[in-house]
Write a protein that holds these residues in place. Structure first.
Motif, PDB file in Angstrom:
ATOM      1  N   ALA A   7     128.947  -3.814  41.880  1.00  0.00           N
ATOM      2  CA  ALA A   7     129.009  -4.073  43.321  1.00  0.00           C
ATOM      3  C   ALA A   7     128.423  -2.907  44.112  1.00  0.00           C
ATOM      4  N   ILE A   8     128.708  -1.696  43.663  1.00  0.00           N
ATOM      5  CA  ILE A   8     128.251  -0.527  44.417  1.00  0.00           C
ATOM      6  C   ILE A   8     127.242   0.285  43.603  1.00  0.00           C
ATOM      7  N   LEU A   9     126.275  -0.414  43.048  1.00  0.00           N
ATOM      8  CA  LEU A   9     125.226   0.216  42.247  1.00  0.00           C
ATOM      9  C   LEU A   9     124.489   1.291  43.053  1.00  0.00           C
ATOM     10  N   PHE A  10     124.176   0.976  44.308  1.00  0.00           N
ATOM     11  CA  PHE A  10     123.468   1.931  45.165  1.00  0.00           C
ATOM     12  C   PHE A  10     124.411   3.019  45.668  1.00  0.00           C
ATOM     13  N   GLU A  11     125.560   2.594  46.179  1.00  0.00           N
ATOM     14  CA  GLU A  11     126.500   3.532  46.784  1.00  0.00           C
ATOM     15  C   GLU A  11     126.974   4.590  45.788  1.00  0.00           C
ATOM     16  N   SER A  12     127.092   4.207  44.507  1.00  0.00           N
ATOM     17  CA  SER A  12     127.564   5.143  43.480  1.00  0.00           C
ATOM     18  C   SER A  12     126.444   6.036  42.952  1.00  0.00           C
ATOM     19  N   ILE A  64     118.576  -3.114  33.550  1.00  0.00           N
ATOM     20  CA  ILE A  64     118.336  -3.822  34.809  1.00  0.00           C
ATOM     21  C   ILE A  64     119.638  -3.841  35.596  1.00  0.00           C
ATOM     22  N   GLY A  65     119.611  -3.246  36.773  1.00  0.00           N
ATOM     23  CA  GLY A  65     120.788  -3.282  37.636  1.00  0.00           C
ATOM     24  C   GLY A  65     120.857  -4.618  38.360  1.00  0.00           C
ATOM     25  N   LEU A  66     122.049  -5.152  38.501  1.00  0.00           N
ATOM     26  CA  LEU A  66     122.262  -6.395  39.259  1.00  0.00           C
ATOM     27  C   LEU A  66     123.350  -6.104  40.280  1.00  0.00           C
ATOM     28  N   THR A  67     123.015  -6.249  41.552  1.00  0.00           N
ATOM     29  CA  THR A  67     123.984  -5.913  42.586  1.00  0.00           C
ATOM     30  C   THR A  67     123.859  -6.854  43.766  1.00  0.00           C
TER      31      THR A  67
END
Length: 195
Positions: free
Chosen positions: A113-118, A6-9
């Motif tokens: 913090a940058i789950l999407f950006e990375s 589970i990603g948490l961002t």
């Protein structure tokens, strides 16, 4: 049974770290990507790569200085991209090993913090997004980091906006009031546990 990731961002100042600590208090193993990245930054191979790419201006006593590095990369999307290309693959590999060590768990949380950006959101089964209005986030970061409004806004410019993140998220915690945010976290925890 495969352990679900589970990603948490959430954007800077949203309170994602507070929510990560709260999930940990509920007994969920939580991997804090930023903390691990800080350790990886000081590994000999990483130090060598950083010195080669960014030079002595970001080094102090032979090690990368995070503040100097941040001053360079947060004003240059190209340099930020280069830094990420050095750090992110190492964090990704470290995380894979960590998940293997928690293979008996129903689910684990990766706070980033940058789950999407990375692009690492693609490796998550579900995503929890922590949000808060921009003015609240700016105030929190100014108080926490003792920085100017402009510095906070500059960091925010390097992150996706909440609307874009929300479209790819499974759950959203609106973190204006901490008690309300914890209640929402409890609901999500129950859903994930019973999944």
């Amino acid at each position: 049974m495969k352990t679900r990731v589970i990603g948490l961002t959430g954007g800077i100042g949203s309170g994602k770290s507070t929510m990560a600590k709260y999930f940990a208090s509920l007994g969920v193993p939580v991997y804090i990507a930023d903390d691990e990245a800080k350790k990886i930054l000081l590994e000999p191979q990483t130090v060598k790569e950083i010195a080669e790419v960014f030079g002595d201006e970001v080094m102090v006593n032979g090690l990368p200085d995070r503040k100097k590095l941040a001053a360079v990369v947060f004003n240059s999307p190209e340099k930020l991209s280069v830094l990420n290309s050095i750090i992110h693959p190492k964090v990704r590999e470290d995380f894979r090993k960590w998940v293997d060590n928690h293979s008996n768990e129903k689910f684990v949380i990766k706070e980033a913090a940058i789950l999407f950006e990375s692009g690492s959101y693609k490796e998550c089964d579900d995503i929890i997004l922590v949000t808060a209005p921009q003015d609240i986030r700016v105030q929190r970061v100014m108080q926490r980091d003792n920085v100017t409004r402009e510095e906070v806004l500059s960091r925010m410019d390097n992150q996706w906006d909440d609307q874009k993140k929300a479209a790819l998220s499974s759950y959203i915690i609106n973190n204006i009031n901490l008690n309300d945010a914890k209640k929402k976290a409890d609901e999500i925890f129950k859903l994930l546990k019973d999944w």
